[in-house]
Design a protein around this motif. Structure first.
Motif, PDB file in Angstrom:
ATOM      1  N   GLY A 126      -5.765 -19.265  -2.209  1.00 29.44           N
ATOM      2  CA  GLY A 126      -6.628 -18.127  -2.174  1.00 29.44           C
ATOM      3  C   GLY A 126      -5.584 -17.211  -1.017  1.00 29.44           C
ATOM      4  N   THR A 127      -6.011 -15.834  -1.478  1.00 28.84           N
ATOM      5  CA  THR A 127      -5.496 -14.761  -0.391  1.00 28.84           C
ATOM      6  C   THR A 127      -6.451 -13.741  -0.779  1.00 28.84           C
ATOM      7  OG1 THR A 127      -2.791 -15.221  -0.867  1.00 28.84           O
ATOM      8  CG2 THR A 127      -3.944 -13.172  -0.039  1.00 28.84           C
ATOM      9  N   LEU A 128      -6.286 -13.628   0.726  1.00 27.14           N
ATOM     10  CA  LEU A 128      -8.069 -13.369   1.637  1.00 27.14           C
ATOM     11  C   LEU A 128      -7.289 -11.353   2.153  1.00 27.14           C
ATOM     12  CD1 LEU A 128     -10.780 -11.878   1.523  1.00 27.14           C
ATOM     13  CD2 LEU A 128     -10.620 -13.036   4.120  1.00 27.14           C
ATOM     14  N   ASN A 129      -7.161 -10.725   1.548  1.00 29.69           N
ATOM     15  CA  ASN A 129      -6.445  -9.252   1.751  1.00 29.69           C
ATOM     16  C   ASN A 129      -7.393  -7.919   2.863  1.00 29.69           C
ATOM     17  OD1 ASN A 129      -3.787  -9.575   0.618  1.00 29.69           O
ATOM     18  ND2 ASN A 129      -4.437  -9.218  -0.766  1.00 29.69           N
ATOM     19  N   LEU A 130      -7.296  -8.071   4.267  1.00 33.74           N
ATOM     20  CA  LEU A 130      -8.100  -7.313   5.047  1.00 33.74           C
ATOM     21  C   LEU A 130      -6.974  -6.568   5.914  1.00 33.74           C
ATOM     22  CD1 LEU A 130     -10.936 -10.312   6.035  1.00 33.74           C
ATOM     23  CD2 LEU A 130     -10.699  -7.976   4.649  1.00 33.74           C
ATOM     24  N   SER A 131      -6.862  -5.207   4.704  1.00 31.11           N
ATOM     25  CA  SER A 131      -5.613  -4.798   5.225  1.00 31.11           C
ATOM     26  C   SER A 131      -6.071  -4.220   7.206  1.00 31.11           C
ATOM     27  CB  SER A 131      -5.625  -3.010   4.649  1.00 31.11           C
ATOM     28  OG  SER A 131      -4.424  -2.144   5.051  1.00 31.11           O
ATOM     29  N   PRO A 132      -4.835  -4.060   6.936  1.00 30.55           N
ATOM     30  CA  PRO A 132      -3.428  -4.699   6.858  1.00 30.55           C
ATOM     31  C   PRO A 132      -2.844  -6.418   6.890  1.00 30.55           C
ATOM     32  CG  PRO A 132      -3.550  -4.104   9.191  1.00 30.55           C
ATOM     33  CD  PRO A 132      -4.309  -4.336   9.080  1.00 30.55           C
ATOM     34  N   PHE A 133      -4.123  -6.904   7.334  1.00 28.21           N
ATOM     35  CA  PHE A 133      -3.387  -8.278   7.128  1.00 28.21           C
ATOM     36  C   PHE A 133      -3.859  -9.137   5.696  1.00 28.21           C
ATOM     37  CE2 PHE A 133      -4.702  -7.445  11.810  1.00 28.21           C
ATOM     38  CZ  PHE A 133      -3.834  -8.006  12.437  1.00 28.21           C
ATOM     39  N   ALA A 134      -2.730  -9.858   5.557  1.00 33.33           N
ATOM     40  CA  ALA A 134      -3.021 -11.259   4.550  1.00 33.33           C
ATOM     41  C   ALA A 134      -3.175 -12.359   4.977  1.00 33.33           C
ATOM     42  CB  ALA A 134      -2.302 -10.332   3.694  1.00 33.33           C
ATOM     43  N   PHE A 135      -4.298 -12.601   4.568  1.00 32.94           N
ATOM     44  CA  PHE A 135      -4.470 -14.538   5.119  1.00 32.94           C
ATOM     45  C   PHE A 135      -4.978 -15.454   3.393  1.00 32.94           C
ATOM     46  CE2 PHE A 135      -7.201 -11.868   8.104  1.00 32.94           C
ATOM     47  CZ  PHE A 135      -6.451 -12.267   9.365  1.00 32.94           C
ATOM     48  N   THR A 136      -3.794 -16.430   3.439  1.00 35.14           N
ATOM     49  CA  THR A 136      -3.457 -17.492   2.302  1.00 35.14           C
ATOM     50  C   THR A 136      -3.882 -18.483   2.563  1.00 35.14           C
ATOM     51  OG1 THR A 136      -2.123 -15.883   1.569  1.00 35.14           O
ATOM     52  CG2 THR A 136      -2.065 -18.271   0.730  1.00 35.14           C
ATOM     53  N   LEU A 137      -4.967 -19.592   2.229  1.00 33.48           N
ATOM     54  CA  LEU A 137      -4.763 -20.745   2.240  1.00 33.48           C
ATOM     55  C   LEU A 137      -4.033 -21.542   1.351  1.00 33.48           C
ATOM     56  CD1 LEU A 137      -5.898 -22.593   4.393  1.00 33.48           C
ATOM     57  CD2 LEU A 137      -8.890 -22.920   3.686  1.00 33.48           C
ATOM     58  N   GLY A 138      -3.316 -22.812   1.137  1.00 34.45           N
ATOM     59  CA  GLY A 138      -3.538 -23.034   0.506  1.00 34.45           C
ATOM     60  C   GLY A 138      -3.272 -24.552   0.012  1.00 34.45           C
ATOM     61  N   TYR A 139      -2.801 -25.368  -0.738  1.00 32.26           N
ATOM     62  CA  TYR A 139      -2.962 -26.830  -1.382  1.00 32.26           C
ATOM     63  C   TYR A 139      -1.832 -26.924  -2.639  1.00 32.26           C
ATOM     64  CZ  TYR A 139      -3.522 -31.518  -2.494  1.00 32.26           C
ATOM     65  OH  TYR A 139      -3.104 -32.970  -2.689  1.00 32.26           O
ATOM     66  N   GLU A 140      -0.885 -28.066  -2.444  1.00 37.29           N
ATOM     67  CA  GLU A 140      -0.248 -27.815  -3.214  1.00 37.29           C
ATOM     68  C   GLU A 140       0.112 -29.482  -3.865  1.00 37.29           C
ATOM     69  OE1 GLU A 140       4.299 -26.074  -5.353  1.00 37.29           O
ATOM     70  OE2 GLU A 140       4.084 -27.088  -3.002  1.00 37.29           O
ATOM     71  N   LEU A 141       0.474 -29.968  -4.705  1.00 44.11           N
ATOM     72  CA  LEU A 141       0.693 -31.659  -4.708  1.00 44.11           C
ATOM     73  C   LEU A 141       1.769 -31.875  -5.670  1.00 44.11           C
ATOM     74  CD1 LEU A 141      -0.236 -34.616  -4.419  1.00 44.11           C
ATOM     75  CD2 LEU A 141      -1.804 -33.996  -6.351  1.00 44.11           C
ATOM     76  N   LEU A 142       2.459 -32.924  -5.262  1.00 41.42           N
ATOM     77  CA  LEU A 142       4.067 -32.875  -5.981  1.00 41.42           C
ATOM     78  C   LEU A 142       2.915 -34.034  -5.966  1.00 41.42           C
ATOM     79  CD1 LEU A 142       4.867 -30.248  -5.129  1.00 41.42           C
ATOM     80  CD2 LEU A 142       7.627 -30.762  -5.774  1.00 41.42           C
ATOM     81  N   GLY A 143       2.781 -35.072  -6.989  1.00 39.52           N
ATOM     82  CA  GLY A 143       2.479 -36.155  -7.091  1.00 39.52           C
ATOM     83  C   GLY A 143       3.500 -37.147  -7.490  1.00 39.52           C
ATOM     84  N   SER A 144       3.550 -38.163  -7.035  1.00 33.81           N
ATOM     85  CA  SER A 144       4.700 -39.579  -7.754  1.00 33.81           C
ATOM     86  C   SER A 144       3.661 -40.975  -8.291  1.00 33.81           C
ATOM     87  CB  SER A 144       4.202 -40.672  -5.436  1.00 33.81           C
ATOM     88  OG  SER A 144       4.508 -41.326  -5.994  1.00 33.81           O
ATOM     89  N   ASP A 145       4.029 -41.462  -8.663  1.00 34.07           N
ATOM     90  CA  ASP A 145       4.223 -42.336 -10.194  1.00 34.07           C
ATOM     91  C   ASP A 145       4.025 -43.764  -9.136  1.00 34.07           C
ATOM     92  OD1 ASP A 145       3.987 -43.770 -12.705  1.00 34.07           O
ATOM     93  OD2 ASP A 145       5.089 -43.217 -13.308  1.00 34.07           O
ATOM     94  N   GLU A 146       3.017 -43.914  -8.523  1.00 33.52           N
ATOM     95  CA  GLU A 146       3.314 -45.201  -8.358  1.00 33.52           C
ATOM     96  C   GLU A 146       4.229 -45.141  -6.513  1.00 33.52           C
ATOM     97  OE1 GLU A 146       0.116 -47.075  -8.708  1.00 33.52           O
ATOM     98  OE2 GLU A 146      -0.049 -45.327 -10.027  1.00 33.52           O
ATOM     99  N   GLY A 147       4.421 -44.570  -6.226  1.00 31.73           N
ATOM    100  CA  GLY A 147       5.307 -44.323  -5.353  1.00 31.73           C
ATOM    101  C   GLY A 147       6.887 -44.657  -6.010  1.00 31.73           C
ATOM    102  N   LEU A 148       7.394 -44.446  -6.792  1.00 32.60           N
ATOM    103  CA  LEU A 148       8.311 -44.634  -7.895  1.00 32.60           C
ATOM    104  C   LEU A 148       9.406 -43.583  -8.351  1.00 32.60           C
ATOM    105  CD1 LEU A 148       8.032 -47.633  -9.765  1.00 32.60           C
ATOM    106  CD2 LEU A 148       8.888 -48.241  -7.754  1.00 32.60           C
ATOM    107  N   TYR A 149       8.400 -42.324  -7.850  1.00 32.87           N
ATOM    108  CA  TYR A 149       9.081 -41.721  -9.056  1.00 32.87           C
ATOM    109  C   TYR A 149       8.315 -40.078  -8.139  1.00 32.87           C
ATOM    110  CZ  TYR A 149       9.857 -37.218 -11.861  1.00 32.87           C
ATOM    111  OH  TYR A 149      10.885 -36.350 -12.623  1.00 32.87           O
ATOM    112  N   GLY A 150       8.476 -39.060  -8.043  1.00 34.45           N
ATOM    113  CA  GLY A 150       8.187 -37.681  -7.007  1.00 34.45           C
ATOM    114  C   GLY A 150       8.419 -36.509  -8.630  1.00 34.45           C
TER     115      GLY A 150
END
Length: 404
Positions: free
Chosen positions: A276-300
């Motif tokens: 999510g990004t909040l634009n309050l000119s001249p500022f912009a704030f972004t908070l994010g969560y990204e997951l690149l998952g694993s297959d039981e610890g054997l493959y990412g």
């Protein structure tokens, strides 16, 4: 030069022999009218300090000459040539994680010297369609899966065919067939250089919603190089929503699933993004969560064709996803002041499986345009967590980019 001029020759031949008959004068004038020639230069100083390796620094310039013809019955031709030169005349750094036998034990700066054909393609354009054949730049959505790695001096481009259809104002369909990827490490690298492919990319978007844009994609990657891990081949199906709750709050939600392809072993991993990004000119704030998952610890979950420098921190510690997967929790703060764009970013990296602390990173950049010249200073500081494979790393850049 790139390994072969095949696509340049084939593109030119297709352009000439597939075109309807017309006098040489009409044909030539059509190509000349509206043709564009551009010259650009990008000079950059990069300094890398990584624990356990010798420090590296490089002063490089990329010189680029671009040509785009005028149109003749919808047909056109484009070509682009790049030269990357180390200005001190001494390449005393490694240019790739493998395949470069020079300067062992030094930190990597992935800017090898060389002169190459960056793009060379024939295009056919109508009101609603554009078809390209040859060597070309491909960027889909935010380049998280398919990108050009534009930060590096030697850009990543693709050999193949692409088709974009915009039959309506709200539906966009893109397809590409790739038979070769010209990677940033250069043709001379026997392992990290060009990768042969038999891959198909599908991407469709619908922007008719008042609240945002819906994107669905299927990327079927089949890498045929014997030196490349079989897990680089995969089938990825995903959906992305780019939403706007108001004029000041934007958000992105995305999910994808990745499974084996070709001779790769059995695996299945998930991708998830909430931002999510909040634009309050001249500022912009972004908070994010990204997951690149694993297959039981054997493959990412893997994104081998992405512009990866734009994600998971500028220190580039996670160009290959760990087999235990990767969680990236981040916050960005941007501001425009005195004509300059300033960005500060913080990342916390953890595994998907096993509760591993990979470390954290602080990034900072400032850039400002002066006429045709863009100046930038940029810094990345990665601090190691509980996993020894990801060591403390600091990177610093000064860059000038100008076009004519």
């Amino acid at each position: 030069m790139k390994k072969t001029m095949f696509h340049l020759v084939m593109a030119t031949g297709t352009f000439i022999f597939c075109a309807p008959y017309a006098s040489a004068k009409t044909f030539t004038e059509s190509l000349q009218q509206g043709s564009v020639v551009k010259v650009s230069f990008r000079t950059r100083y990069e300094d890398v300090s990584e624990e356990g390796l010798k420090d590296s620094d490089a002063l490089t310039t990329r010189s680029r000459l671009s040509y785009q013809s005028g149109a003749w019955n919808g047909l056109g031709f484009s070509a682009e040539f790049d030269d990357v030169t180390e200005l001190t005349g001494d390449v005393d750094y490694r240019t790739a994680p493998s395949g470069d036998l020079n300067n062992p034990g030094t930190a990597i700066i992935a800017d090898p010297e060389g002169t190459e054909v960056n793009q060379a393609f024939v295009s056919y354009t109508t009101t609603n369609n554009q078809l390209k054949y040859g060597r070309q730049r491909l960027i889909l959505d935010n380049a998280r899966f398919i990108g050009n790695v534009g930060w590096r001096q030697n850009e990543q481009t693709y050999d193949g065919v692409s088709w974009v259809n915009k039959t309506t104002d709200v539906i966009n369909f893109a397809y590409a067939y790739i038979n070769n990827v010209n990677r940033v490490f250069g043709d001379d690298n026997p392992i990290q250089g060009d990768h042969k492919h038999n891959s198909h990319l599908f991407n469709v978007s619908y922007s008719g919603f008042n609240a945002g844009k819906l994107i669905a994609y299927t990327y079927l990657l089949d890498v045929e190089n014997p030196t490349v891990a079989k897990s680089a081949s995969s089938d990825t199906l995903g959906v992305r929503w780019q939403g706007a709750a108001s004029q000041t709050f934007l958000y992105n939600l995305e999910y994808a699933q990745q499974t084996k392809a070709g001779a790769a072993g059995e695996f299945e991993a998930d991708y998830f993004l909430a931002e999510g990004t909040l634009n309050l000119s001249p500022f912009a704030f972004t908070l994010g969560y990204e997951l690149l998952g694993s297959d039981e610890g054997l493959y990412g979950f893997s994104t081998p064709l992405a512009t990866m420098h734009a994600f998971q921190g500028w220190a580039d510690k996670f160009l290959a996803t760990p087999v235990a997967g990767l969680e990236d929790k981040y916050i960005n703060v941007g501001v425009t002041a005195a004509g300059a764009q300033i960005l500060v970013s913080y990342h916390q990296f953890d595994s998907d499986k096993g509760a591993l602390d990979y470390g954290n990173e602080i990034d900072f950049s400032v850039s400002r345009k002066f006429g045709p010249v863009v100046l930038m200073a940029k810094y990345a500081d990665f601090s190691m967590g509980k996993v020894a494979a990801f060591k403390d790393t600091k990177k610093f850049w000064l860059m000038a980019d100008w076009s004519f």
